[in-house]
Scaffold this motif. Structure first.
Motif, PDB file in Angstrom:
ATOM      1  N   GLN A 167       0.509  -1.378  -0.049  1.00 49.39           N
ATOM      2  CA  GLN A 167       0.319  -0.032   0.232  1.00 49.39           C
ATOM      3  C   GLN A 167       0.724   1.468  -0.137  1.00 49.39           C
ATOM      4  OE1 GLN A 167      -2.622  -0.395   3.650  1.00 49.39           O
ATOM      5  NE2 GLN A 167      -3.337  -1.959   2.837  1.00 49.39           N
ATOM      6  N   SER A 168       1.813   1.405   0.679  1.00 48.88           N
ATOM      7  CA  SER A 168       2.654   2.441   0.980  1.00 48.88           C
ATOM      8  C   SER A 168       3.650   2.246  -0.304  1.00 48.88           C
ATOM      9  CB  SER A 168       4.190   2.034   1.978  1.00 48.88           C
ATOM     10  OG  SER A 168       3.527   2.145   2.948  1.00 48.88           O
ATOM     11  N   ILE A 169       3.971   1.770  -1.083  1.00 51.09           N
ATOM     12  CA  ILE A 169       4.687   1.669  -2.843  1.00 51.09           C
ATOM     13  C   ILE A 169       3.390   2.085  -3.537  1.00 51.09           C
ATOM     14  CG2 ILE A 169       5.162   0.387  -4.643  1.00 51.09           C
ATOM     15  CD1 ILE A 169       6.835  -1.010  -2.427  1.00 51.09           C
ATOM     16  N   GLN A 170       1.838   1.799  -3.239  1.00 48.64           N
ATOM     17  CA  GLN A 170       0.953   2.256  -4.454  1.00 48.64           C
ATOM     18  C   GLN A 170       0.941   3.614  -4.357  1.00 48.64           C
ATOM     19  OE1 GLN A 170       0.063  -0.030  -6.384  1.00 48.64           O
ATOM     20  NE2 GLN A 170       1.767  -1.148  -5.929  1.00 48.64           N
ATOM     21  N   VAL A 171       0.461   4.587  -3.400  1.00 46.71           N
ATOM     22  CA  VAL A 171       0.636   5.910  -2.837  1.00 46.71           C
ATOM     23  C   VAL A 171       2.059   6.615  -3.644  1.00 46.71           C
ATOM     24  CG1 VAL A 171       0.193   6.985  -1.105  1.00 46.71           C
ATOM     25  CG2 VAL A 171      -1.109   4.990  -0.576  1.00 46.71           C
ATOM     26  N   LEU A 172       3.167   5.779  -3.299  1.00 47.15           N
ATOM     27  CA  LEU A 172       4.577   6.362  -4.097  1.00 47.15           C
ATOM     28  C   LEU A 172       3.547   6.580  -5.345  1.00 47.15           C
ATOM     29  CD1 LEU A 172       6.953   5.585  -0.546  1.00 47.15           C
ATOM     30  CD2 LEU A 172       5.720   7.652  -1.564  1.00 47.15           C
ATOM     31  N   SER A 173       3.754   5.643  -5.788  1.00 45.56           N
ATOM     32  CA  SER A 173       3.563   4.963  -6.895  1.00 45.56           C
ATOM     33  C   SER A 173       2.550   6.220  -7.780  1.00 45.56           C
ATOM     34  CB  SER A 173       3.583   4.265  -7.871  1.00 45.56           C
ATOM     35  OG  SER A 173       3.245   3.950  -9.030  1.00 45.56           O
ATOM     36  N   THR A 174       1.229   6.026  -7.180  1.00 42.95           N
ATOM     37  CA  THR A 174       0.076   7.455  -7.532  1.00 42.95           C
ATOM     38  C   THR A 174       0.738   8.669  -7.696  1.00 42.95           C
ATOM     39  OG1 THR A 174      -1.333   5.774  -6.833  1.00 42.95           O
ATOM     40  CG2 THR A 174      -1.884   7.856  -7.784  1.00 42.95           C
ATOM     41  N   VAL A 175       1.129   9.382  -6.028  1.00 36.02           N
ATOM     42  CA  VAL A 175       1.672  10.688  -6.105  1.00 36.02           C
ATOM     43  C   VAL A 175       3.316  10.697  -7.715  1.00 36.02           C
ATOM     44  CG1 VAL A 175       3.224  12.434  -4.913  1.00 36.02           C
ATOM     45  CG2 VAL A 175       1.517  10.700  -3.635  1.00 36.02           C
ATOM     46  N   GLY A 176       3.621   9.929  -7.804  1.00 36.20           N
ATOM     47  CA  GLY A 176       4.820  10.269  -8.753  1.00 36.20           C
ATOM     48  C   GLY A 176       4.449  10.294 -10.362  1.00 36.20           C
ATOM     49  N   MET A 177       2.869   9.544 -10.253  1.00 38.46           N
ATOM     50  CA  MET A 177       2.239   9.698 -12.240  1.00 38.46           C
ATOM     51  C   MET A 177       1.215  10.902 -12.150  1.00 38.46           C
ATOM     52  SD  MET A 177       0.940   5.944 -12.739  1.00 38.46           S
ATOM     53  CE  MET A 177       0.460   5.918 -12.082  1.00 38.46           C
ATOM     54  N   SER A 178       0.762  11.292 -10.676  1.00 40.21           N
ATOM     55  CA  SER A 178       0.456  12.956 -11.207  1.00 40.21           C
ATOM     56  C   SER A 178       0.438  14.446 -10.950  1.00 40.21           C
ATOM     57  CB  SER A 178      -0.806  12.828 -10.092  1.00 40.21           C
ATOM     58  OG  SER A 178      -0.200  12.581  -8.780  1.00 40.21           O
ATOM     59  N   VAL A 179       2.260  13.791 -10.269  1.00 41.78           N
ATOM     60  CA  VAL A 179       3.286  14.925 -10.191  1.00 41.78           C
ATOM     61  C   VAL A 179       3.765  15.751 -11.563  1.00 41.78           C
ATOM     62  CG1 VAL A 179       5.299  16.456  -9.169  1.00 41.78           C
ATOM     63  CG2 VAL A 179       3.073  14.807  -7.844  1.00 41.78           C
ATOM     64  N   PRO A 180       3.431  16.905 -12.717  1.00 38.12           N
ATOM     65  CA  PRO A 180       3.888  17.272 -13.258  1.00 38.12           C
ATOM     66  C   PRO A 180       5.785  17.589 -13.394  1.00 38.12           C
ATOM     67  CG  PRO A 180       2.552  18.394 -13.260  1.00 38.12           C
ATOM     68  CD  PRO A 180       2.225  17.977 -12.063  1.00 38.12           C
ATOM     69  N   SER A 181       6.817  17.008 -14.023  1.00 34.35           N
ATOM     70  CA  SER A 181       7.729  16.571 -13.693  1.00 34.35           C
ATOM     71  C   SER A 181       8.235  18.058 -13.653  1.00 34.35           C
ATOM     72  CB  SER A 181       8.704  16.593 -15.154  1.00 34.35           C
ATOM     73  OG  SER A 181       8.304  15.163 -16.031  1.00 34.35           O
ATOM     74  N   PHE A 182       7.940  19.300 -14.369  1.00 33.95           N
ATOM     75  CA  PHE A 182       8.336  21.041 -13.912  1.00 33.95           C
ATOM     76  C   PHE A 182       8.498  21.506 -12.807  1.00 33.95           C
ATOM     77  CE2 PHE A 182       4.222  21.308 -15.219  1.00 33.95           C
ATOM     78  CZ  PHE A 182       3.663  22.304 -14.158  1.00 33.95           C
ATOM     79  N   PHE A 183       7.391  21.126 -11.828  1.00 41.65           N
ATOM     80  CA  PHE A 183       6.850  21.202 -10.608  1.00 41.65           C
ATOM     81  C   PHE A 183       7.763  20.309  -9.909  1.00 41.65           C
ATOM     82  CE2 PHE A 183       4.547  20.521  -6.549  1.00 41.65           C
ATOM     83  CZ  PHE A 183       4.037  21.552  -6.185  1.00 41.65           C
ATOM     84  N   SER A 184       7.918  19.454 -10.541  1.00 42.94           N
ATOM     85  CA  SER A 184       9.245  18.664  -9.366  1.00 42.94           C
ATOM     86  C   SER A 184      10.572  18.725  -9.262  1.00 42.94           C
ATOM     87  CB  SER A 184       9.402  17.148  -9.979  1.00 42.94           C
ATOM     88  OG  SER A 184       7.837  16.271  -9.652  1.00 42.94           O
ATOM     89  N   ALA A 185      10.841  19.786 -10.361  1.00 41.59           N
ATOM     90  CA  ALA A 185      11.735  20.205 -10.398  1.00 41.59           C
ATOM     91  C   ALA A 185      11.977  21.479  -9.914  1.00 41.59           C
ATOM     92  CB  ALA A 185      12.122  20.616 -12.318  1.00 41.59           C
ATOM     93  N   ILE A 186      10.800  22.493 -10.095  1.00 41.93           N
ATOM     94  CA  ILE A 186      10.602  23.780  -8.996  1.00 41.93           C
ATOM     95  C   ILE A 186      11.162  23.140  -7.481  1.00 41.93           C
ATOM     96  CG2 ILE A 186       9.618  26.162  -8.227  1.00 41.93           C
ATOM     97  CD1 ILE A 186       8.458  25.851 -10.827  1.00 41.93           C
ATOM     98  N   ILE A 187      10.727  21.861  -7.048  1.00 37.14           N
ATOM     99  CA  ILE A 187      10.589  21.482  -5.316  1.00 37.14           C
ATOM    100  C   ILE A 187      11.773  20.918  -4.941  1.00 37.14           C
ATOM    101  CG2 ILE A 187       9.472  20.558  -3.570  1.00 37.14           C
ATOM    102  CD1 ILE A 187       7.189  22.612  -4.606  1.00 37.14           C
ATOM    103  N   PHE A 188      12.394  20.487  -6.344  1.00 38.24           N
ATOM    104  CA  PHE A 188      13.910  19.702  -6.171  1.00 38.24           C
ATOM    105  C   PHE A 188      14.528  20.522  -5.418  1.00 38.24           C
ATOM    106  CE2 PHE A 188      11.390  15.594  -6.080  1.00 38.24           C
ATOM    107  CZ  PHE A 188      11.806  14.573  -5.475  1.00 38.24           C
ATOM    108  N   ALA A 189      14.824  21.758  -6.602  1.00 43.55           N
ATOM    109  CA  ALA A 189      15.347  22.850  -6.765  1.00 43.55           C
ATOM    110  C   ALA A 189      15.964  23.331  -5.694  1.00 43.55           C
ATOM    111  CB  ALA A 189      15.842  23.214  -8.030  1.00 43.55           C
TER     112      ALA A 189
END
Length: 358
Positions: A167-189
């Motif tokens: 269940q934990s892996i599935q939650v992380l997987s769902t979040v990963g598919m739903s977040v756009p790359s450019f948004f993740s890039a801004i947050i990570f940077a």
């Protein structure tokens, strides 16, 4: 197998011709004079006319299309009359003559992508050669992270079905598919490159090679690869986890797996020797599509992280209306897309011989 590969190559060649035609026609309908884009704002009418005649901009659309295909083709025909535009006559590439008549010469050469409008007439092929390797390194790093972690987490999720781990892996997987790359890039940077910089040592921006403190030589900076590779690999990682889990669960329910269990094989032997190869088929197909799309999807990630790759070059070319670079980059990405698809089709046919016979 040879016939199967031959058909794939023919389909790829026809698809590439379609892409080139669409790209050429698309940029022909854009407003603006290509000759004026090349010379800037301080041009005279006489200079504009010289550029139009030199590059064939004064010819009909069909003639310009023929010139463009001729430049891109490895085997091309060039008029011996120097008054007509050919890249051969203007000395823009080296070619080996196959045969010559009174009116034209047939040559073999490297595809010629024309010249940049904004980079002092620098050849587009040279611009792409300088930036594409950085994009390939970034894409390979991202897809490697996605494949290694995705397969491992997918197997773990399947073997621990319906547990808290699954269940934990599935939650992380769902979040990963739903977040756009450019948004993740801004947050990570912002988070790892700015807020936690003292702990991570990572920068918000940076490329694979950077000038040293004296500005004399380029130094390899592998740490600059970490954040963009992680960001670019998040979405394919999520997809690989889901595909690996579902595919492995389907394979583990087959009769031959039950037979292997009845023979006394343990879980590791069953997964590694029998189930994994068949379960990898959809993963291989998905990875091919994701890797090819990364070459285009890296545009936003490269621009945000300041990664000196083809994606960032495309953004800069769009800002300056440097049409030859945009067209050349799209064609190169399309070629790589088709080459990757052919390679994956061959791998897929090897994994499942039934495909070759269909």
């Amino acid at each position: 197998m040879i016939t199967y590969i031959g058909k794939k190559i023919v389909y790829a060649a026809l698809t590439l011709w379609g892409v080139i035609s669409v790209i050429f026609l698309l940029f022909q309908v854009l407003p603006g004079d290509p000759a004026q884009m090349m010379l800037g704002q301080n041009e005279s009418e006489e200079q504009l006319q010289i550029i139009r005649e030199k590059y064939g901009f004064d010819q009909s659309l069909a003639t310009q299309y023929g010139y463009y295909l001729n430049d891109l083709s490895p085997i091309s025909v060039h008029a011996n009359n120097k008054s007509h535009y050919t890249a051969l006559s203007t000395g823009k590439y080296d070619a080996i003559a196959l045969f010559k008549t009174n009116s034209f010469t047939c040559v073999v050469k490297r595809p010629y992508l024309r010249e940049s409008f904004q980079k002092n007439n620098k050849q587009v092929g040279q611009v792409i050669a300088e930036t594409l390797p950085n994009t390939i390194v970034l894409a390979f790093s991202a897809i490697s992270i996605a494949l290694l972690l995705g397969v491992f987490l997918g197997i773990l999720s399947a073997l621990r079905k319906d547990s808290w781990i699954d269940q934990s892996i599935q939650v992380l997987s769902t979040v990963g598919m739903s977040v756009p790359s450019f948004f993740s890039a801004i947050i990570f940077a912002w988070l790892f490159g700015f807020v936690l910089h003292n702990y991570t040592g990572l920068n918000t921006t940076g490329s694979l090679y950077e000038l040293d403190d004296f500005g004399e030589a380029n130094q390899l900076q592998l740490k600059n690869l970490i954040l963009p590779a992680l960001v670019l690999g998040i979405r394919p990682l999520a997809v690989v986890i889901q595909l690996m889990r579902n595919s492995l669960l389907d394979v583990l329910s087959q009769d031959y797996i039950r037979t292997a269990k009845a023979k006394g094989l343990n879980t590791y032997q069953i997964v590694w020797r029998h189930a994994l190869k068949n379960a990898m088929n959809p993963v291989v197909t998905a990875i091919s599509g994701w890797f090819a799309s990364m070459l285009a999807g890296a545009v936003f990630v490269e621009y945000i992280f300041g990664w000196n790759g083809l994606g960032k070059e495309i953004v800069d070319a769009l800002n300056t209306l440097d049409l030859p670079i945009i067209m050349g980059a799209v064609i190169v990405i399309a070629c790589m897309f088709m080459l990757i698809n052919i390679l994956v089709d061959v791998i897929y046919a090897y994994l499942d011989p039934k495909i070759r016979t269909n």
